[in-house]
Design a protein around this motif. Structure first.
Motif, short mmCIF file in Angstrom:
data_model
loop_
_atom_site.label_atom_id
_atom_site.label_comp_id
_atom_site.label_asym_id
_atom_site.label_seq_id
_atom_site.Cartn_x
_atom_site.Cartn_y
_atom_site.Cartn_z
N SER A 93 0.91 -1.17 0.06
CA SER A 93 -0.17 0.06 -0.22
C SER A 93 0.85 1.34 0.03
N LYS A 94 2.01 1.34 0.81
CA LYS A 94 2.82 2.42 0.80
C LYS A 94 3.57 2.79 -0.63
N ARG A 95 3.82 1.49 -1.43
CA ARG A 95 4.31 1.64 -2.71
C ARG A 95 3.25 2.05 -3.68
N THR A 96 2.17 1.74 -3.52
CA THR A 96 1.13 1.98 -4.61
C THR A 96 0.27 3.44 -4.34
N VAL A 97 0.22 3.58 -3.17
CA VAL A 97 -0.72 4.78 -2.82
C VAL A 97 0.36 5.66 -2.40
N SER A 98 1.12 6.20 -3.31
CA SER A 98 2.19 7.03 -3.08
C SER A 98 1.67 8.55 -3.41
N LYS A 99 2.53 9.63 -2.69
CA LYS A 99 2.11 11.07 -2.84
C LYS A 99 2.13 11.42 -4.20
N SER A 100 2.59 10.64 -5.02
CA SER A 100 2.72 11.34 -6.43
C SER A 100 1.48 10.75 -7.20
N ARG A 101 1.11 9.57 -6.89
CA ARG A 101 -0.09 8.97 -7.42
C ARG A 101 -1.49 9.73 -6.80
N LEU A 102 -1.46 10.08 -5.54
CA LEU A 102 -2.55 11.04 -5.03
C LEU A 102 -2.46 12.15 -5.62
N ASP A 103 -1.35 12.76 -5.96
CA ASP A 103 -1.63 14.20 -6.54
C ASP A 103 -1.88 14.16 -7.95
N ILE A 104 -1.43 13.21 -8.72
CA ILE A 104 -1.90 12.99 -10.22
C ILE A 104 -3.38 12.85 -10.15
N ILE A 130 -13.15 5.10 -9.07
CA ILE A 130 -12.60 5.04 -10.30
C ILE A 130 -11.24 5.28 -10.64
N THR A 131 -10.83 6.37 -9.96
CA THR A 131 -9.45 6.63 -9.88
C THR A 131 -8.59 5.92 -9.39
N ALA A 132 -8.93 5.32 -8.41
CA ALA A 132 -7.99 4.48 -7.58
C ALA A 132 -7.59 3.27 -8.56
N PHE A 133 -8.52 2.57 -9.13
CA PHE A 133 -8.47 1.45 -10.03
C PHE A 133 -7.60 1.85 -11.35
N ASN A 317 -10.30 -7.95 -8.42
CA ASN A 317 -9.23 -8.91 -8.18
C ASN A 317 -9.22 -9.58 -6.91
N GLN A 318 -8.81 -10.96 -6.98
CA GLN A 318 -9.05 -11.73 -5.55
C GLN A 318 -8.05 -11.45 -4.47
N SER A 319 -6.85 -10.84 -4.86
CA SER A 319 -5.70 -10.56 -3.98
C SER A 319 -6.36 -9.82 -2.83
N PHE A 320 -6.07 -10.15 -1.65
CA PHE A 320 -6.55 -9.80 -0.53
C PHE A 320 -5.65 -8.08 -0.16
N ILE A 321 -4.49 -8.38 -0.52
CA ILE A 321 -3.64 -7.19 -0.51
C ILE A 321 -3.92 -6.31 -1.46
N TYR A 322 -4.02 -6.59 -2.74
CA TYR A 322 -4.60 -5.38 -3.79
C TYR A 322 -5.97 -4.75 -3.43
N THR A 323 -6.81 -5.66 -3.12
CA THR A 323 -8.01 -5.11 -2.95
C THR A 323 -8.15 -4.20 -1.80
N THR A 324 -7.50 -4.49 -0.62
CA THR A 324 -7.60 -3.55 0.59
C THR A 324 -6.89 -2.23 0.32
N SER A 325 -5.75 -2.59 -0.51
CA SER A 325 -5.00 -1.32 -1.10
C SER A 325 -5.86 -0.38 -2.03
N THR A 331 -10.39 5.77 -0.68
CA THR A 331 -10.61 6.73 0.52
C THR A 331 -9.47 7.92 0.75
N ARG A 332 -8.53 7.66 0.46
CA ARG A 332 -7.46 8.67 0.36
C ARG A 332 -7.82 9.81 -0.59
#
Length: 405
Positions: A93-104, A130-133, A317-325, A331-332
Motif C-alpha cells: 500500500s505504501k508503494r502503490t498509494v504514493s504521494k505522486s499518485r495521489l497528486d496525479i 474509479i480513479t484508484a483503479f 481482483n481476488q488478491s486480499f492485499i490488492y483489494t484492501t490497498s 478513501t485517500r
C-alpha cells in the motif's frame, strides 16, 4: 470480461500472479467448439473464423482480424511463470498509494470533473473509486502493456490450459474489429489480453463500453473519458451501491472476539462499534450495514471495516492485499488521512510461510496451493488453530505461531 473471468485472471497484467504449471494439451471435445484448442494453428484459426461467422460477424471482417495471427511465446512464458505476490499490506500500500499518485489522481479528478460527474450520475460510482483503479492498473494509462492483443488472445485460446476462458475473448476481439474499436495489427495491451487504461478484456468492453468523448468508438487506450465511464459501468455491474462506503479505518481495543475478524459475514458495523471498535473519522452513521473487520497484519497493525461495496473490489481482483490497498487508495482520494500503521508483529518469510501452510494442511485444513501467500484460506485456517492454542485468533502468521504449531 465477466466478473468470474476477472476473478480467475486476478488482474494478471498488474500483479503477475502465477498460473498453474503447464497442462498437457487436450483434443477438442465433440460438440463443444469453445473447448477446441491445440493442433495446427491454421486449422485452429479456421475454426475460430467459422464460429465468428456463425455469430453474425462478416467473413471478411474475421479474415482481416485473424490475418497474420501468430503464437506469442512470451505470452506463454508469462502464463507459465511462477512469480507470486507476497508483499505485506504495509509494503504494497505504501508503494502503490504514493504521494505522486495521489497528486496525479487529484489532478485527474479535476481535469475530468464533468466526466466523473456523469459517471456518478449515470452509474452511481464516485470519482475516487474509479480513479484508484485507474492508478493501480496502469498509472493513469502510462503503463498499458506492449503485447499485441490479437496475438495474445490467439495464443491463450489455442493453448489448452484455459481455452474456455480465452476463446470467447478472441471472438469478442474480432467483434471489436468489426466495430472499428480494435486494430488487429496495432492494438497492444497486457499479456493476458486486457486492453486500455483500466485493463479490460474484449467481452467486458463490448458489454460495458461507453463512448465518453462522443467520437462513435470505445477506445480505452487513448480516451480517458471512455475509460472512466466504461470502468464506472463495469463497477456498477459488480453491484456497487451508490452513497454507501466501501472501507473505513478503525481503531481496535485490546480485547475482541478476534475469531470473528476477517472476510466473513454475520456482523454489522454497529455490532463492532458496541464491542469498542472506533472509526478514526468518528462516523458511525452506517451502523446498520453488514461489515467485516479486516486486519491485514494482525490485531496490532492497521484495521479496517469493509462494507458491502468492498465486494466489488473482490470481484475486480481476488488478491486480499490488492483489494484492501485499492479500497484504501479510494478513501485517500476522497479525503481520508493516511492509515495508522500500528506496530504489527513480524510476519513470515517465503520458506517459513510454506512450512506453515504445509503444517496447516497436515492438520486437515484446506489452504489451497502451498505458495507462501497468506491468503484467505490460510488466514481462516490460522484462526482455527489460534483458537485451539488459546491465543488471539487474528489470522496473522508470526514466527511464534509457526513454532507453536
Amino acid at each position: 470480461m465477466t466478473a468470474t473471468a476477472r476473478k480467475a485472471l486476478l488482474s494478471l497484467g498488474f500483479l503477475a500472479i502465477a498460473g498453474a504449471p503447464a497442462l498437457a494439451q487436450a483434443p477438442a471435445q465433440p460438440g463443444n467448439p469453445a473447448a477446441a484448442c491445440g493442433g495446427d494453428l491454421g486449422s485452429f484459426l479456421e475454426g475460430v473464423k467459422a464460429e465468428a461467422v456463425a455469430k453474425g460477424i462478416p467473413a471478411d471482417v474475421a479474415d482481416r482480424a485473424l490475418a497474420g495471427a501468430a503464437i506469442d511465446q512470451k505470452v506463454l512464458s508469462r502464463d507459465r511463470a511462477q512469480g507470486v505476490f507476497k508483499q505485506t499490506f504495509t509494503e504494497f500500500s505504501k508503494r502503490t498509494v504514493s504521494k505522486s499518485r495521489l497528486d496525479i489522481g487529484a489532478q485527474k479528478m479535476r481535469e475530468y470533473a464533468d466526466v466523473f460527474a456523469r459517471a456518478e450520475q449515470e452509474f452511481g460510482v464516485p470519482a475516487p473509486v474509479i480513479t484508484a483503479f485507474w492508478a493501480m492498473e496502469t498509472d493513469f494509462g502510462a503503463v498499458q502493456g506492449d503485447f499485441n492483443t490479437r496475438d495474445a488472445l490467439v495464443t491463450l485460446a489455442h493453448d489448452c490450459r484455459r481455452p474456455e476462458m480465452f476463446r470467447p475473448q478472441l471472438l469478442a476481439a474480432i467483434e471489436m474489429v468489426q466495430h472499428g474499436d480494435l486494430d488487429p495489427a496495432a492494438t497492444t495491451g497486457a499479456w493476458a489480453g486486457e486492453i486500455g487504461q483500466v485493463q479490460m478484456l474484449p467481452e467486458d468492453i463490448i458489454a460495458y463500453g461507453v463512448d465518453g468523448d462522443g467520437d462513435g468508438h470505445v477506445n480505452l487506450k487513448k480516451s480517458s473519458p471512455d475509460a472512466i465511464l466504461t470502468a464506472a459501468k463495469f463497477i456498477q455491474s459488480l453491484g456497487f451501491k451508490p452513497g454507501e462506503p466501501w472501507i473505513q479505518e478503525v481503531r481496535v481495543p485490546e480485547q475482541l472476539p478476534w475469531e470473528k475478524t476477517g472476510l466473513q459475514p454475520g456482523m454489522t458495523a454497529g455490532d463492532w462499534f458496541a464491542l469498542g471498535v472506533a472509526p478514526r473519522d468518528g462516523n458511525t452513521s452506517n451502523s446498520g450495514l453488514e461489515t467485516s473487520l479486516v486486519l491485514p497484519q494482525g490485531r496490532k497493525g492497521a484495521a479496517f471495516l469493509t462494507y458491502p461495496n468492498f465486494k466489488i473490489y473482490l470481484e475486480w481482483n481476488q488478491s486480499f492485499i490488492y483489494t484492501t490497498s485499492a479500497a484504501y487508495f479510494a478513501t485517500r482520494l476522497a479525503g481520508a488521512p493516511p492509515y495508522q500503521q500500528g506496530n504489527p508483529e513480524p510476519g513470515l518469510g517465503d520458506a517459513e510461510m510454506k512450512a506453515l501452510q504445509t503444517r496447516l494442511q497436515a492438520l486437515g485444513h484446506d489452504v489451497g496451493k502451498i505458495d507462501g501467500i497468506l491468503g484467505s484460506g490460510t488466514r481462516a485456517a490460522l484462526q482455527k488453530e489460534q483458537l485451539k492454542l488459546g491465543i488471539p485468533a487474528d489470522g496473522w502468521a508470526t514466527p511464534g505461531l509457526l513454532e507453536a504449531l
